[in-house]
Design an enzyme around this catalytic site. Structure first.
Site, PDB file in Angstrom:
ATOM      1  N   ARG A  84       0.817  -1.130  -0.116  1.00 53.12           N
ATOM      2  CA  ARG A  84       0.048   0.082  -0.226  1.00 53.12           C
ATOM      3  C   ARG A  84       0.839   1.393  -0.035  1.00 53.12           C
ATOM      4  NH1 ARG A  84      -2.660  -3.346   1.374  1.00 53.12           N
ATOM      5  NH2 ARG A  84      -1.105  -4.021   2.767  1.00 53.12           N
ATOM      6  N   THR A  85       1.736   1.385   1.041  1.00 53.52           N
ATOM      7  CA  THR A  85       2.442   2.794   1.329  1.00 53.52           C
ATOM      8  C   THR A  85       3.247   3.117  -0.100  1.00 53.52           C
ATOM      9  OG1 THR A  85       2.597   2.250   3.461  1.00 53.52           O
ATOM     10  CG2 THR A  85       3.807   4.308   2.811  1.00 53.52           C
ATOM     11  N   LYS A 145      25.752  -3.080  -0.019  1.00 56.61           N
ATOM     12  CA  LYS A 145      26.914  -3.010   0.129  1.00 56.61           C
ATOM     13  C   LYS A 145      27.576  -2.308   1.550  1.00 56.61           C
ATOM     14  CE  LYS A 145      27.119  -2.520  -4.753  1.00 56.61           C
ATOM     15  NZ  LYS A 145      27.404  -1.337  -5.758  1.00 56.61           N
ATOM     16  N   HIS A 188       4.214   6.389  11.587  1.00 55.96           N
ATOM     17  CA  HIS A 188       3.973   6.071  10.384  1.00 55.96           C
ATOM     18  C   HIS A 188       3.108   7.287  10.109  1.00 55.96           C
ATOM     19  CE1 HIS A 188       2.755   4.348   6.765  1.00 55.96           C
ATOM     20  NE2 HIS A 188       2.700   3.136   7.086  1.00 55.96           N
ATOM     21  N   ARG A 206      11.114   4.446   3.769  1.00 54.10           N
ATOM     22  CA  ARG A 206      10.602   3.300   4.927  1.00 54.10           C
ATOM     23  C   ARG A 206      11.865   2.694   5.051  1.00 54.10           C
ATOM     24  NH1 ARG A 206       5.587  -0.707   4.959  1.00 54.10           N
ATOM     25  NH2 ARG A 206       4.520   1.283   5.357  1.00 54.10           N
TER      26      ARG A 206
HETATM   27  C1  NCD Z   1       1.209  -0.593   8.322  1.00 51.00           C
HETATM   28  C2  NCD Z   1       2.748  -0.548   8.471  1.00 51.00           C
HETATM   29  O1  NCD Z   1       3.391  -0.714   7.637  1.00 51.00           O
HETATM   30  O2  NCD Z   1       3.050  -0.282   9.569  1.00 51.00           O
HETATM   31  N1  NCD Z   1       0.899  -0.880   7.016  1.00 51.00           N
HETATM   32  C3  NCD Z   1       0.813   0.286   6.123  1.00 51.00           C
HETATM   33  O3  NCD Z   1       1.482   0.851   5.966  1.00 51.00           O
HETATM   34  N2  NCD Z   1      -0.511   0.642   5.885  1.00 51.00           N
HETATM   35  C4  NCD Z   1       0.614  -1.750   9.103  1.00 51.00           C
HETATM   36  C5  NCD Z   1       1.158  -2.935   9.387  1.00 51.00           C
HETATM   37  O4  NCD Z   1       2.160  -3.293   8.676  1.00 51.00           O
HETATM   38  O5  NCD Z   1       0.602  -3.921  10.195  1.00 51.00           O
END
Ligand code: NCD
Length: 308
Positions: free
Chosen positions: A52-53, A81, A130, A102
């Site tokens: 998703r993200t 590396k 997040h 991320r």
């Molecule tokens: C979440 C995350 O990555 O923290 N997912 C997301 O980005 N929608 C929730 C999860 O991984 O449980």
């Protein structure tokens, strides 16, 4: 340092409202935004898995007329590396106009922001924060409930490692008359630093319980979360705790008719698929709203950095 989004507290309540207003305008008039980022590039640096993200950021930038580049696993980047996050951020600043990162290590996006010459967006750092999921959550609540104040918010599941929960509490605790009901197994309670800094020190009312059904009638929002397998030290504990809460239609017997059921996804077992058709299920709307909020965010940060 350019304006970045590392923690949801980097934005004032007024700025969050500005993003919600922009997202609502994008939903109403998408064509007005389709060329806004022509010639601009978003780099997605994903050192941890995501569906998703990452795709939401990419879709957001494409719908603004911009382009995207990046990688979706640490193994395919120079991190394999031994390159530092600081160096990666400096390098990517030569190629792109904005970064979404991320990383499994808490604080890595902040290090990136301190070293990049372009805005950096935290797309999830370990079990910490997040903030862009919270932007999606805020738009969902605002559209469903018409307000972000006067709410009883139940957060359920892995409150210890669930970074979406930490950012959501940080955001909602700034609105008037918001009360939290923290529902989790003993071992997965909200970390004490979050309770202290975000709730106790600001006098925000909250209760803690292990019993979801007992508190169900009080809730305006029920935010379910996945037990974060990847952050456990041993698999046995994960297996014991993973199915602590499974929302099924019978558990909603005492829920309000206007309850808003949310989940950041991915779902493992926490919400039965038989609930997906319930009008109170909002988790797929959250996905869609997340894209619009990321569009609003990209526009804001590019404008403030002078790229637009
Ligand atoms: C979440 C995350 O990555 O923290 N997912 C997301 O980005 N929608 C929730 C999860 O991984 O449980």
């Amino acid at each position: 340092m350019k304006r970045s989004l590392i923690s949801i507290q980097d934005f004032s309540v007024e700025e969050l409202q500005e993003l919600i207003d922009t997202a609502n305008d994008i939903i109403a008039r998408p064509e007005a935004y389709s060329e806004c980022c022509r010639g601009r590039k978003l780099a997605t640096l994903f050192f941890e898995p995501s569906t998703r993200t990452r795709l939401s950021f990419e879709a957001a930038m494409l719908e603004l007329g911009g382009s995207v580049l990046g990688f979706s696993e640490a193994q395919s980047s120079s991190a394999a590396k031994g390159e530092s996050v600081a160096d990666t951020a400096k390098v990517i600043s030569c190629y792109a106009d904005i970064i979404a990162i991320r990383h499994p290590k808490e604080g890595a996006p902040l290090v990136a922001a301190m070293n990049a010459t372009i805005p950096v967006i935290n797309a999830g750092d370990g079990g910490h924060n997040h903030p862009t999921q919270t932007l999606a959550d805020l738009l969902t609540i605002h559209r469903e409930k018409g307000r972000l104040s006067h709410l009883t918010v139940g957060v359920c599941g892995d409150l210890k490692f669930g970074r979406t929960v930490h950012s959501l509490i940080a955001a909602l605790s700034r609105y008037e008359d918001v009360r939290f009901v923290l529902i989790s197994p003993e071992e997965l309670k909200l970390p004490s630093y979050v309770k202290k800094e975000l709730l106790r020190e600001r006098g925000i009312p909250y209760t803690q319980t292990t019993d979801l059904e007992a508190v169900m009638p009080e809730l305006d929002i029920l935010y379910m979360t996945r037990v974060q397998r990847e952050r456990f030290f041993n698999e046995e504990d994960y297996l014991r705790l993973k199915d602590s809460y499974i929302l099924t239609p019978d558990k909603l017997a005492n829920a309000r008719d206007d309850l808003c059921i949310m989940h950041p996804l991915p779902r493992v077992n926490e919400i039965s698929v038989t609930i997906d058709d319930d009008p109170r299920a909002c988790y797929f709307k959250q996905v869609l709203y997340g894209k619009y909020m990321r569009m609003a965010l990209i526009l804001k940060l590019l404008k403030e950095s002078g790229s637009l």
